[in-house]
Design a protein around this motif. Structure first.
Motif, PDB file in Angstrom:
ATOM      1  N   ILE A 160      47.317 -12.453  70.629  1.00  0.00           N
ATOM      2  CA  ILE A 160      46.441 -12.779  69.489  1.00  0.00           C
ATOM      3  C   ILE A 160      45.056 -12.136  69.576  1.00  0.00           C
ATOM      4  O   ILE A 160      44.490 -11.962  70.647  1.00  0.00           O
ATOM      5  CB  ILE A 160      46.205 -14.303  69.321  1.00  0.00           C
ATOM      6  CG1 ILE A 160      45.833 -14.941  70.654  1.00  0.00           C
ATOM      7  CG2 ILE A 160      47.381 -14.983  68.679  1.00  0.00           C
ATOM      8  CD1 ILE A 160      45.298 -16.347  70.468  1.00  0.00           C
ATOM      9  N   ASP A 161      44.550 -11.797  68.416  1.00  0.00           N
ATOM     10  CA  ASP A 161      43.125 -11.545  68.221  1.00  0.00           C
ATOM     11  C   ASP A 161      42.650 -12.802  67.496  1.00  0.00           C
ATOM     12  O   ASP A 161      42.834 -12.945  66.290  1.00  0.00           O
ATOM     13  CB  ASP A 161      42.919 -10.293  67.355  1.00  0.00           C
ATOM     14  CG  ASP A 161      41.446 -10.019  67.073  1.00  0.00           C
ATOM     15  OD1 ASP A 161      40.602 -10.855  67.446  1.00  0.00           O
ATOM     16  OD2 ASP A 161      41.156  -8.972  66.467  1.00  0.00           O
ATOM     17  N   PRO A 162      42.068 -13.771  68.249  1.00  0.00           N
ATOM     18  CA  PRO A 162      41.787 -15.091  67.659  1.00  0.00           C
ATOM     19  C   PRO A 162      40.820 -15.023  66.475  1.00  0.00           C
ATOM     20  O   PRO A 162      40.978 -15.762  65.506  1.00  0.00           O
ATOM     21  CB  PRO A 162      41.156 -15.884  68.796  1.00  0.00           C
ATOM     22  CG  PRO A 162      41.311 -15.081  70.031  1.00  0.00           C
ATOM     23  CD  PRO A 162      41.626 -13.673  69.649  1.00  0.00           C
ATOM     24  N   LEU A 163      39.815 -14.154  66.581  1.00  0.00           N
ATOM     25  CA  LEU A 163      38.903 -14.001  65.460  1.00  0.00           C
ATOM     26  C   LEU A 163      38.571 -12.528  65.291  1.00  0.00           C
ATOM     27  O   LEU A 163      37.884 -11.938  66.116  1.00  0.00           O
ATOM     28  CB  LEU A 163      37.626 -14.823  65.680  1.00  0.00           C
ATOM     29  CG  LEU A 163      36.982 -15.324  64.403  1.00  0.00           C
ATOM     30  CD1 LEU A 163      37.929 -16.192  63.593  1.00  0.00           C
ATOM     31  CD2 LEU A 163      35.728 -16.108  64.719  1.00  0.00           C
ATOM     32  N   ASP A 164      39.122 -11.951  64.261  1.00  0.00           N
ATOM     33  CA  ASP A 164      38.908 -10.533  63.988  1.00  0.00           C
ATOM     34  C   ASP A 164      37.769 -10.374  62.987  1.00  0.00           C
ATOM     35  O   ASP A 164      37.731 -11.077  61.981  1.00  0.00           O
ATOM     36  CB  ASP A 164      40.192  -9.922  63.420  1.00  0.00           C
ATOM     37  CG  ASP A 164      39.976  -8.508  62.941  1.00  0.00           C
ATOM     38  OD1 ASP A 164      39.739  -7.630  63.784  1.00  0.00           O
ATOM     39  OD2 ASP A 164      40.008  -8.288  61.714  1.00  0.00           O
ATOM     40  N   GLY A 165      36.867  -9.455  63.306  1.00  0.00           N
ATOM     41  CA  GLY A 165      35.728  -9.228  62.420  1.00  0.00           C
ATOM     42  C   GLY A 165      34.616 -10.229  62.668  1.00  0.00           C
ATOM     43  O   GLY A 165      33.823 -10.528  61.778  1.00  0.00           O
TER      44      GLY A 165
ATOM     45  N   SER B 163      45.357 -12.684  74.954  1.00  0.00           N
ATOM     46  CA  SER B 163      44.356 -12.744  73.896  1.00  0.00           C
ATOM     47  C   SER B 163      43.295 -11.683  74.117  1.00  0.00           C
ATOM     48  O   SER B 163      42.943 -11.377  75.263  1.00  0.00           O
ATOM     49  CB  SER B 163      43.699 -14.132  73.883  1.00  0.00           C
ATOM     50  OG  SER B 163      42.464 -14.098  73.192  1.00  0.00           O
ATOM     51  N   GLU B 164      42.804 -11.156  73.009  1.00  0.00           N
ATOM     52  CA  GLU B 164      41.700 -10.194  73.053  1.00  0.00           C
ATOM     53  C   GLU B 164      40.514 -10.758  73.828  1.00  0.00           C
ATOM     54  O   GLU B 164      39.737 -10.018  74.418  1.00  0.00           O
ATOM     55  CB  GLU B 164      41.281  -9.890  71.610  1.00  0.00           C
ATOM     56  CG  GLU B 164      40.344  -8.730  71.464  1.00  0.00           C
ATOM     57  CD  GLU B 164      39.728  -8.712  70.068  1.00  0.00           C
ATOM     58  OE1 GLU B 164      40.142  -7.880  69.260  1.00  0.00           O
ATOM     59  OE2 GLU B 164      38.840  -9.546  69.797  1.00  0.00           O
ATOM     60  N   GLU B 165      40.388 -12.076  73.852  1.00  0.00           N
ATOM     61  CA  GLU B 165      39.231 -12.716  74.470  1.00  0.00           C
ATOM     62  C   GLU B 165      39.393 -12.982  75.960  1.00  0.00           C
ATOM     63  O   GLU B 165      38.538 -13.597  76.570  1.00  0.00           O
ATOM     64  CB  GLU B 165      38.917 -14.044  73.760  1.00  0.00           C
ATOM     65  CG  GLU B 165      38.500 -13.901  72.309  1.00  0.00           C
ATOM     66  CD  GLU B 165      37.209 -13.105  72.129  1.00  0.00           C
ATOM     67  OE1 GLU B 165      36.386 -13.057  73.067  1.00  0.00           O
ATOM     68  OE2 GLU B 165      37.045 -12.503  71.053  1.00  0.00           O
ATOM     69  N   GLU B 166      40.513 -12.592  76.552  1.00  0.00           N
ATOM     70  CA  GLU B 166      40.712 -12.862  77.973  1.00  0.00           C
ATOM     71  C   GLU B 166      41.292 -11.638  78.668  1.00  0.00           C
ATOM     72  O   GLU B 166      42.232 -11.033  78.170  1.00  0.00           O
ATOM     73  CB  GLU B 166      41.650 -14.074  78.128  1.00  0.00           C
ATOM     74  CG  GLU B 166      41.414 -14.816  79.415  1.00  0.00           C
ATOM     75  CD  GLU B 166      41.923 -16.260  79.339  1.00  0.00           C
ATOM     76  OE1 GLU B 166      41.537 -17.017  78.428  1.00  0.00           O
ATOM     77  OE2 GLU B 166      42.724 -16.615  80.228  1.00  0.00           O
TER      78      GLU B 166
HETATM   79 MN    MN Z   1      38.374 -10.558  67.869  1.00  0.00          MN
END
Ligand code: MN
Ligand code: AHG
Ligand code: MN
Length: 332
Positions: free
Chosen positions: A116-121, A92-95
């Motif tokens: 995954i990019d869990p939340l983009d933008g 994930s983008e977040e880890e």
């Molecule tokens: Mn993101």
């Protein structure tokens, strides 16, 4: 009048037949993403009400731990994906590092990895503008039954089995491909069901929209500066329209429907661009090619790049085929 609209659930079952080695696992995986997406959608849609998007570790008015919405989304997707006997690894983008699933069970048969990019933008949440989730699915390279390794994640985008996004917009939609075209499903929030609203989505071959953060103009490579001037010149069907939301998912979605190009080039402050190859560019490039569009780093197809690290960034030119061809011409 017969007007039955197909639901995403029905569609997934019907499409399972199209897979050579179908064991139903990919269908289950898409289902897990569909469900996690609904939970995240619910949270995103009440962001303005409960002030849930404050800084991590603080407490909100209900006395619960407050989380940034991108961490919330990250956790929901990790939860949904690791609870099934399908996925053997997630990045994930977040880890910083990838997550190994089922590493203690030598008998597990899980063969898919998910990025995954869990939340983009996510910076757009505070101002009530569309955000999204982007996902990318591969088959592992290392033997089934062993813990996943970095090489499983560093596969060229060409190897993707499926990819897509969920856009939390004025409507919530899930758009994805398994390599047989691109289909879009719109969520009916009243009953929590996605319906096939955009079958067989295609980028118009020519477009009239260019999407780029033009504030960075001064730092762009000469080819991009020249292409922007080309878009703005008065000739035939030009000047084109400029539209930039700052959520890749939303800019891509609009351009796929209306025809356009999205550009995030390399520039002096971001020497290799900003967008991430594995979480953003590869899944969008797979969708673009499946929708008769094109995605490149300005020189070569995104999907042919051999990734070197999990969080690698690349320049990104993506959209209507003729527009990307033209931009590449200027980049030469
Ligand atoms: Mn993101
Ligand atoms: P994320 O919120 O996942 O970090 O991604 C933001 C990305 C992308 O969605 C968007 O197109 C781009 O960053 C916008 O960047 P600028 O603000 O530099 O234009
Ligand atoms: Mn992003």
């Amino acid at each position: 009048m017969h007007n039955h609209k197909q639901t995403l659930g029905e569609f997934i079952i019907e499409k399972q037949k199209e897979f050579k080695y179908s064991s139903g696992e990919l269908s289950k995986l898409i289902n897990a993403i569909r469900l996690a997406g609904k939970v995240v959608n619910h949270e995103v849609k009440k962001a303005g009400l409960v002030d849930i998007f404050g800084s991590s570790g603080e407490t909100n008015i209900q006395g619960e731990d407050q989380q940034k919405l991108d961490i919330f989304a990250h956790n929901k997707f990790i939860q949904a994906l690791s609870n099934r006997e399908i996925v053997c690894g997630i990045a994930s983008e977040e880890e910083d590092d990838f997550i190994v699933i089922n590493s203690n069970d030598k008998n597990h048969q899980n063969k898919y990895i998910v990025l995954i990019d869990p939340l983009d933008g996510s910076s757009n949440i505070d101002v009530n503008v569309s955000v999204g989730t982007i996902f990318s699915i591969y088959r592992r390279k290392s033997p089934v039954g062993s813990p996943v390794v970095l090489e499983d994640f560093l596969q060229p985008g060409r190897n993707q089995v499926a990819a897509g996004y969920i856009i939390y917009g004025t409507s919530t939609m899930m758009v994805y491909t398994t390599g047989h075209g691109v289909n879009g499903f719109t969520l009916n929030p009243a009953i929590g069901t996605y319906y096939l609203s955009h079958p067989n989505m295609k980028f118009p071959e020519d477009g009239h929209i260019y999407s780029i953060n033009e504030g960075n103009y001064i730092h762009f490579p000469q080819g991009v500066k020249d292409y922007i001037k080309y878009c703005q010149a008065e000739f035939e069907d030009r000047p084109y329209t400029s539209r930039y939301i700052g959520s890749l998912v939303a800019d891509f979605h609009r351009n796929m429907i209306k025809g356009g190009i999205y550009i995030y080039p390399e520039y002096s402050k971001a020497k290799t661009g900003k967008l991430r190859l594995l979480y953003e560019c590869n899944p969008m490039a797979f969708l673009a090619e499946q929708a008769d569009g094109k995605a490149s780093d300005g020189r070569k197809p995104i999907l042919d790049i051999q990734p070197e690290s999990l969080h690698q960034r690349v320049p990104f030119f993506c959209g209507s085929k003729n527009m990307v061809d033209k931009a590449e011409e200027f980049m030469r």
